[in-house]
Scaffold this active site. Structure first.
Site, mmCIF file in Angstrom:
data_model
loop_
_atom_site.group_PDB
_atom_site.id
_atom_site.type_symbol
_atom_site.label_atom_id
_atom_site.label_comp_id
_atom_site.label_asym_id
_atom_site.label_seq_id
_atom_site.Cartn_x
_atom_site.Cartn_y
_atom_site.Cartn_z
ATOM 1 C CG LEU A 1 -1.981 -1.045 1.387
ATOM 2 C CD1 LEU A 1 -2.675 -0.907 2.725
ATOM 3 C CD2 LEU A 1 -2.994 -0.951 0.257
ATOM 4 C CG HIS A 2 2.278 3.199 -3.328
ATOM 5 N ND1 HIS A 2 1.731 2.101 -3.943
ATOM 6 C CD2 HIS A 2 2.358 4.164 -4.282
ATOM 7 C CE1 HIS A 2 1.505 2.377 -5.213
ATOM 8 N NE2 HIS A 2 1.858 3.620 -5.445
ATOM 9 N NE ARG A 3 -2.199 3.701 -6.899
ATOM 10 C CZ ARG A 3 -1.503 4.362 -7.810
ATOM 11 N NH1 ARG A 3 -1.409 5.675 -7.747
ATOM 12 N NH2 ARG A 3 -0.910 3.722 -8.797
#
Length: 363
Positions: free
Chosen positions: A208-210
């Site tokens: 997860l990075h957004r």
């Protein structure tokens, strides 16, 4: 023909590696083609050492513009200023940009202002979401590109709908998959495999990075809780950015089955993906790799620029509502997940097709 190839972030190098190999092979066969590799320095990555380039079997960049840091506007300006100087000192016949990072857009603009033609690899992909910086980069780049190299029929249609003539569109496939298929026999078991006692098809991989997921803290906590609660007792391996790890720590998100680990190298990460029960992600590129490897993939986004991974592949777009996770997990554990099918031209030969077209362009 001299082709100046631009890479600004780690995934870009996975995409340009096969193009470099294809150019080298074509040159050895007596064709008039060569390359100059420019790293804009957009993303500083401590893992991008000599070993990284060795793993991909490509030379270190001819130049690093060292234009990282600052806001997106500051970064764009720094790349343009430094790339303009690079082009003036090292004239070229064509600038080749890949993907949708800031460097892609900035170098395309700079090249056109220096009257150098631009080729865009992965042209025509669209999410329709203008809140994503990448979507703006795609739109701007494709509005000033000369030659469009595409990964799918959907991308071809997007370009034609925007007025691009057929003769400038080259449907060639996906260079990221060229790299994946070439490197697949060389995937490396990471140390955490034995440390965590992982077993094939008995764990999840997460990324997860957004900002929409990791910056909205309560939503992130709810997402993580739903994933942990519905993963049927399996370990969750989460290579996590330090900033995201800090947010999760502040939120009190922890569990004996949740293993937050350092970001992994390409060969190690894909070793884990290939053997996972499923992948939970908000990355576009990973959905392509899971599709080719036949691994179920759940994407925590409201839109995707790679719809072929859903229509033909193993990817399902869950959206960003945490309540969508439970039914998806139930489907997975009921062995009711789609198997996916082959995607046209994702066959490991995309770079060869690109170089064939480049050679025709100079005639």
């Amino acid at each position: 023909m001299l082709v100046t190839i631009i890479a600004g972030a780690r995934p870009n190098f996975m995409k340009i590696a096969p193009i470099i190999h294809a150019i080298q092979k074509s040159k050895e066969s007596g064709n008039n083609i060569d390359f100059r590799l420019i790293h804009t320095g957009q993303h500083y990555d401590k893992k991008m050492s000599g070993d990284f380039f060795e793993q991909l079997e490509i030379p270190e960049p001819h130049a690093n513009l060292e234009a990282g840091g600052g806001s997106q506007a500051e970064q764009t300006a720094a790349i343009m200023i430094r790339f303009e100087k690079e082009l003036q000192e090292n004239p070229t016949d064509l600038v080749l940009v890949v993907g949708d990072v800031t460097s892609t857009m900035a170098c395309a603009i700079t090249a056109q202002k220096q009257h150098v033609k631009v080729a865009h690899i992965e042209a025509g992909i669209r999410s329709g979401d203008w809140t994503m910086p990448e979507e703006i980069n795609r739109l701007v780049t494709d509005s000033i590109t000369n030659y469009f190299f595409t990964t799918s029929d959907i991308a071809n249609k997007n370009l034609k709908d925007s007025g691009v003539e057929d003769e400038r569109i080259f449907f060639v496939g996906n260079t990221m998959i060229d790299t994946l298929l070439k490197q697949r026999p060389r995937f490396q078991k990471p140390a955490i495999w034995d440390e965590l006692g992982l077993k094939e098809k008995e764990y999840f991989v997460m990324t997860l990075h957004r900002p929409a997921n990791v910056d909205e803290e309560e939503k992130l906590k709810e997402l993580m809780d739903e994933i942990i609660d519905n993963s049927n007792g399996l370990p969750l391996v989460f290579p996590v950015h330090p900033r995201t790890a800090k947010i999760l720590s502040n939120l009190g998100v922890s569990h004996p089955r949740l293993h937050m680990v350092e970001p992994l190298g390409y060969l190690e990460f894909n070793y884990l993906v290939e053997r996972a029960k499923a992948v939970v992600t908000d990355s576009g590129g990973i959905t392509e790799e899971t599709t080719v490897m036949g691994v179920p993939c759940m994407t925590l986004r409201d839109n995707t620029e790679r719809p072929e991974t859903m229509t033909l592949g193993t990817n399902k777009l869950l959206g960003t509502n945490p309540k969508a996770i439970k039914p998806a997990m139930e489907k997975l554990f009921a062995d009711d997940w789609k198997t996916g099918s082959e995607i046209p031209l994702w066959d490991g030969k995309t770079a060869e097709r690109i170089v064939e077209e480049l050679l025709k362009l100079q005639n």
